[in-house]
Design a protein around this motif. Structure first.
Motif, PDB file in Angstrom:
ATOM      1  N   GLY A 130       7.015  -9.204   7.735  1.00  7.68           N
ATOM      2  CA  GLY A 130       7.135  -9.552   6.322  1.00  7.68           C
ATOM      3  C   GLY A 130       5.819  -9.492   5.566  1.00  7.68           C
ATOM      4  O   GLY A 130       5.782  -9.688   4.361  1.00  7.68           O
ATOM      5  N   ALA A 131       4.730  -9.209   6.282  1.00  6.68           N
ATOM      6  CA  ALA A 131       3.415  -9.137   5.643  1.00  6.68           C
ATOM      7  C   ALA A 131       2.882  -7.709   5.650  1.00  6.68           C
ATOM      8  O   ALA A 131       1.676  -7.482   5.645  1.00  6.68           O
ATOM      9  CB  ALA A 131       2.439 -10.069   6.352  1.00  6.68           C
ATOM     10  N   GLY A 132       3.786  -6.734   5.648  1.00  6.74           N
ATOM     11  CA  GLY A 132       3.403  -5.328   5.751  1.00  6.74           C
ATOM     12  C   GLY A 132       2.457  -4.854   4.665  1.00  6.74           C
ATOM     13  O   GLY A 132       1.540  -4.063   4.926  1.00  6.74           O
ATOM     14  N   ALA A 133       2.633  -5.322   3.435  1.00  2.00           N
ATOM     15  CA  ALA A 133       1.743  -4.902   2.344  1.00  2.00           C
ATOM     16  C   ALA A 133       0.330  -5.432   2.573  1.00  2.00           C
ATOM     17  O   ALA A 133      -0.653  -4.726   2.320  1.00  2.00           O
ATOM     18  CB  ALA A 133       2.286  -5.376   1.000  1.00  2.00           C
ATOM     19  N   LEU A 134       0.220  -6.646   3.083  1.00  2.00           N
ATOM     20  CA  LEU A 134      -1.097  -7.215   3.371  1.00  2.00           C
ATOM     21  C   LEU A 134      -1.746  -6.520   4.560  1.00  2.00           C
ATOM     22  O   LEU A 134      -2.943  -6.229   4.544  1.00  2.00           O
ATOM     23  CB  LEU A 134      -0.990  -8.718   3.628  1.00  2.00           C
ATOM     24  N   LEU A 135      -0.969  -6.250   5.606  1.00  2.00           N
ATOM     25  CA  LEU A 135      -1.511  -5.566   6.773  1.00  2.00           C
ATOM     26  C   LEU A 135      -1.991  -4.163   6.412  1.00  2.00           C
ATOM     27  O   LEU A 135      -2.989  -3.682   6.947  1.00  2.00           O
ATOM     28  CB  LEU A 135      -0.468  -5.506   7.892  1.00  2.00           C
ATOM     29  N   ALA A 136      -1.289  -3.499   5.496  1.00  2.00           N
ATOM     30  CA  ALA A 136      -1.661  -2.143   5.081  1.00  2.00           C
ATOM     31  C   ALA A 136      -3.057  -2.111   4.470  1.00  2.00           C
ATOM     32  O   ALA A 136      -3.748  -1.083   4.547  1.00  2.00           O
ATOM     33  CB  ALA A 136      -0.634  -1.594   4.091  1.00  2.00           C
ATOM     34  N   LYS A 137      -3.493  -3.213   3.892  1.00  2.00           N
ATOM     35  CA  LYS A 137      -4.837  -3.254   3.295  1.00  2.00           C
ATOM     36  C   LYS A 137      -5.942  -3.134   4.340  1.00  2.00           C
ATOM     37  O   LYS A 137      -7.077  -2.811   4.008  1.00  2.00           O
ATOM     38  CB  LYS A 137      -5.015  -4.533   2.476  1.00  2.00           C
ATOM     39  N   CYS A 138      -5.618  -3.386   5.599  1.00  2.00           N
ATOM     40  CA  CYS A 138      -6.597  -3.256   6.688  1.00  2.00           C
ATOM     41  C   CYS A 138      -6.719  -1.813   7.160  1.00  2.00           C
ATOM     42  O   CYS A 138      -7.624  -1.495   7.931  1.00  2.00           O
ATOM     43  CB  CYS A 138      -6.189  -4.134   7.860  1.00  2.00           C
ATOM     44  N   VAL A 139      -5.803  -0.948   6.734  1.00  2.00           N
ATOM     45  CA  VAL A 139      -5.817   0.456   7.152  1.00  2.00           C
ATOM     46  C   VAL A 139      -6.717   1.236   6.204  1.00  2.00           C
ATOM     47  O   VAL A 139      -6.459   1.307   5.011  1.00  2.00           O
ATOM     48  CB  VAL A 139      -4.392   1.047   7.175  1.00  2.00           C
ATOM     49  N   LYS A 140      -7.763   1.817   6.745  1.00  2.00           N
ATOM     50  CA  LYS A 140      -8.745   2.541   5.941  1.00  2.00           C
ATOM     51  C   LYS A 140      -8.509   4.046   5.939  1.00  2.00           C
ATOM     52  O   LYS A 140      -8.929   4.754   5.029  1.00  2.00           O
ATOM     53  CB  LYS A 140     -10.171   2.251   6.440  1.00  2.00           C
ATOM     54  N   LYS A 141      -7.795   4.540   6.967  1.00  2.00           N
ATOM     55  CA  LYS A 141      -7.478   5.962   7.052  1.00  2.00           C
ATOM     56  C   LYS A 141      -6.218   6.111   7.898  1.00  2.00           C
ATOM     57  O   LYS A 141      -6.041   5.394   8.880  1.00  2.00           O
ATOM     58  CB  LYS A 141      -8.634   6.735   7.689  1.00  2.00           C
TER      59      LYS A 141
END
Length: 183
Positions: free
Chosen positions: A126-137
């Motif tokens: 349920g926190a996928g949008a927040l986790l996506a912020k950790c993806v840099k590439k």
């Protein structure tokens, strides 16, 4: 306890990760869900090379949504891990050391983790949008025909996870429940 690790996730690093630890992962991880896992195992059974180096790798069980303009990746929340249980022991035996998902794991997976040295991390569903912020590439490296379930190579920075099952088989779902019930 909070810990910061950089990939690759070597077996030496595994020794310092314990059930219940909060961990921040930085480096390269890969995405794969059940359809991709099936293909990886089929390649391994045929003695063919996998599309990435499995040794000391972390696989995140995720099928991200399409990236919006200006974003590296769309929402990237974990999927239920038990769907990979039929395939995980083989990949662990080939040297995979980390898995990220949500939910319980089967006994065969836990036994493979103990025998070969691997950990299972939980990410917050349920926190996928927040986790996506950790993806840099993010880049697709295999099985583009699978769409969201294609294998991606992700570069992450401080991706927050929790050690659910450590390399000794200690299981937060069991230990945490037992501690709660003993109160």
């Amino acid at each position: 306890m909070e810990k910061y690790i950089n990939t690759p996730l070597t077996r030496d690093k595994l020794k310092d990760l314990h059930c219940g630890d909060s961990v921040y992962i930085t480096g390269v991880i890969y995405t794969a869900r059940d359809a991709a896992h099936k293909r990886l195992v089929e390649l391994a059974e045929q003695g063919k090379p996998l599309p990435f180096t499995i040794e000391n790798a972390i696989i995140y069980y995720v099928g991200p949504t399409p990236a919006r303009e200006g974003q590296v990746i769309g929402s990237a929340g974990p999927t239920t891990s038990y769907r990979m249980d039929a395939y995980a022991p083989m990949l662990i035996s080939l040297g995979q050391t980390g898995m990220i998902g949500k939910g319980k794991r089967g006994d065969d997976v836990i036994e493979a983790m103990k025998q070969n040295g691997a950990v299972y991390f939980g990410a917050i569903g349920g926190a996928g949008a927040l986790l996506a912020k950790c993806v840099k590439k993010a880049e697709i490296i295999a099985y583009e025909d699978l769409g969201a379930e294609a294998i991606r190579r992700l570069e992450v920075e401080n991706l927050p996870v929790v050690v659910i099952i450590d390399s000794e088989g200690n299981n937060l779902y069991k230990n945490g429940r037992a501690a709660y019930l003993s109160r």
